[in-house]
Design a protein around this motif. Structure first.
Motif, PDB file in Angstrom:
ATOM      1  N   ILE A 173       0.851  -1.198   0.000  1.00 26.41           N
ATOM      2  CA  ILE A 173       0.000   0.000   0.000  1.00 26.41           C
ATOM      3  C   ILE A 173       0.887   1.248   0.000  1.00 26.41           C
ATOM      4  CG2 ILE A 173      -1.616   1.369   1.375  1.00 26.41           C
ATOM      5  CD1 ILE A 173      -2.998  -0.962   0.115  1.00 26.41           C
ATOM      6  N   HIS A 174       1.898   1.272   0.856  1.00 23.09           N
ATOM      7  CA  HIS A 174       2.763   2.444   0.938  1.00 23.09           C
ATOM      8  C   HIS A 174       3.532   2.659  -0.357  1.00 23.09           C
ATOM      9  CE1 HIS A 174       1.516   2.697   4.970  1.00 23.09           C
ATOM     10  NE2 HIS A 174       2.414   1.884   5.516  1.00 23.09           N
ATOM     11  N   ALA A 175       3.955   1.576  -0.991  1.00 22.16           N
ATOM     12  CA  ALA A 175       4.659   1.709  -2.268  1.00 22.16           C
ATOM     13  C   ALA A 175       3.759   2.337  -3.320  1.00 22.16           C
ATOM     14  CB  ALA A 175       5.153   0.343  -2.735  1.00 22.16           C
ATOM     15  N   ALA A 176       2.484   1.938  -3.326  1.00 24.30           N
ATOM     16  CA  ALA A 176       1.529   2.526  -4.268  1.00 24.30           C
ATOM     17  C   ALA A 176       1.313   4.004  -3.974  1.00 24.30           C
ATOM     18  CB  ALA A 176       0.210   1.764  -4.222  1.00 24.30           C
ATOM     19  N   GLU A 177       1.218   4.366  -2.695  1.00 26.01           N
ATOM     20  CA  GLU A 177       1.082   5.770  -2.319  1.00 26.01           C
ATOM     21  C   GLU A 177       2.261   6.591  -2.825  1.00 26.01           C
ATOM     22  OE1 GLU A 177      -1.286   5.665   1.962  1.00 26.01           O
ATOM     23  OE2 GLU A 177       0.890   5.523   1.947  1.00 26.01           O
ATOM     24  N   GLN A 178       3.447   6.047  -2.661  1.00 27.99           N
ATOM     25  CA  GLN A 178       4.665   6.785  -2.985  1.00 27.99           C
ATOM     26  C   GLN A 178       4.859   6.955  -4.492  1.00 27.99           C
ATOM     27  OE1 GLN A 178       7.577   4.564  -0.670  1.00 27.99           O
ATOM     28  NE2 GLN A 178       6.220   4.814   1.093  1.00 27.99           N
ATOM     29  N   GLU A 179       4.151   6.170  -5.286  1.00 32.35           N
ATOM     30  CA  GLU A 179       4.161   6.392  -6.732  1.00 32.35           C
ATOM     31  C   GLU A 179       3.014   7.301  -7.168  1.00 32.35           C
ATOM     32  OE1 GLU A 179       4.387   2.927  -9.113  1.00 32.35           O
ATOM     33  OE2 GLU A 179       6.448   2.490  -8.524  1.00 32.35           O
ATOM     34  N   LEU A 180       1.826   7.063  -6.628  1.00 35.04           N
ATOM     35  CA  LEU A 180       0.654   7.803  -7.094  1.00 35.04           C
ATOM     36  C   LEU A 180       0.668   9.260  -6.649  1.00 35.04           C
ATOM     37  CD1 LEU A 180      -1.989   7.531  -8.676  1.00 35.04           C
ATOM     38  CD2 LEU A 180      -3.139   6.997  -6.510  1.00 35.04           C
ATOM     39  N   LEU A 181       1.080   9.533  -5.415  1.00 35.44           N
ATOM     40  CA  LEU A 181       1.012  10.899  -4.907  1.00 35.44           C
ATOM     41  C   LEU A 181       1.896  11.859  -5.694  1.00 35.44           C
ATOM     42  CD1 LEU A 181      -0.139  12.866  -2.835  1.00 35.44           C
ATOM     43  CD2 LEU A 181       1.659  12.138  -1.240  1.00 35.44           C
TER      44      LEU A 181
END
Length: 216
Positions: A173-181
């Motif tokens: 989840i955090h990896a996805a946040e760090q790409e999407l944001l």
């Protein structure tokens, strides 16, 4: 195009702050400049991240103020003094009042560790696991003063694998946040995001899909 001056609000480890700082350094924010970290916990790890990145700090302790509105008024004045145009809530664990929401509506975004409107509030990863969903993810949305209720800008799905626990799912989840944001911030800085009521249109949405494909 002039730079979009941005402030990040964070309270904890600051991994999403770091993702934005790294993206800014690498020129991936389409002209957005990270000007300020606002933090309600002066000893939080994110503060050291900001210092290492050379980002200015606005630190405060809520207990020293009579109300949320009192410290938000002080923050607002500093944001206005610095010409801040975009607020990014990245793990900021405080309720935002109209003191900040109203002058920054449409210019304040938040990243949430679930596919809103499912699982708003705290512990989005835990909520998804407890419910038994097969797919969860992350959402970047505008802040409207409600509990993760503002218009959705972009989302990224993350598959829940058999046997997942909070400890195994949260890093994905955090990896996805760090790409999407950072991608969303870049689109906003490029003038490619249009808000109309609850509808958000983004030019170049295929770029986000391409990033998702690389994760697989």
């Amino acid at each position: 195009m002039a730079e979009l001056r941005m402030a990040v609000f964070a309270s904890g480890q600051g991994t999403n702050f770091q993702a934005l700082a790294d993206a800014a350094k690498q020129g991936r924010l389409e002209g957005a400049s990270l000007e300020l970290l606002v933090c309600d916990k002066p000893l939080a790890p994110v503060v050291e991240r900001a210092r290492r990145a050379g980002i200015d700090l606005l630190l405060f302790q809520p207990k020293e103020y009579s109300s949320r509105e009192a410290y938000e008024q002080e923050i607002l004045e500093e944001l206005q003094r610095r010409g801040i145009e975009l607020i990014v809530l990245a793990g900021y664990m405080r309720i935002i009042t109209p003191v900040l929401v109203e002058p920054f509506y449409g210019r304040m975004i938040n990243v949430h560790p679930a596919l809103l409107p499912a699982f708003p509030g705290v512990n989005g990863v835990r909520q998804a696991l407890d419910y038994g969903v097969k797919v969860t993810g992350v959402t970047v949305h505008y802040v409207d003063g409600g509990m993760d209720s503002g218009p959705i800008i972009a989302q990224r799905a993350v598959e829940v694998q058999d046997g997942d626990t909070e400890a195994t799912l949260a890093p994905r989840i955090h990896a996805a946040e760090q790409e999407l944001l950072p991608w969303v911030v870049g689109r906003i800085a490029a003038g490619a995001v249009a808000l109309d009521g609850r509808q958000v249109a983004i030019k170049g949405m295929h770029a986000a899909a391409g990033t998702e494909e690389k994760q697989r």
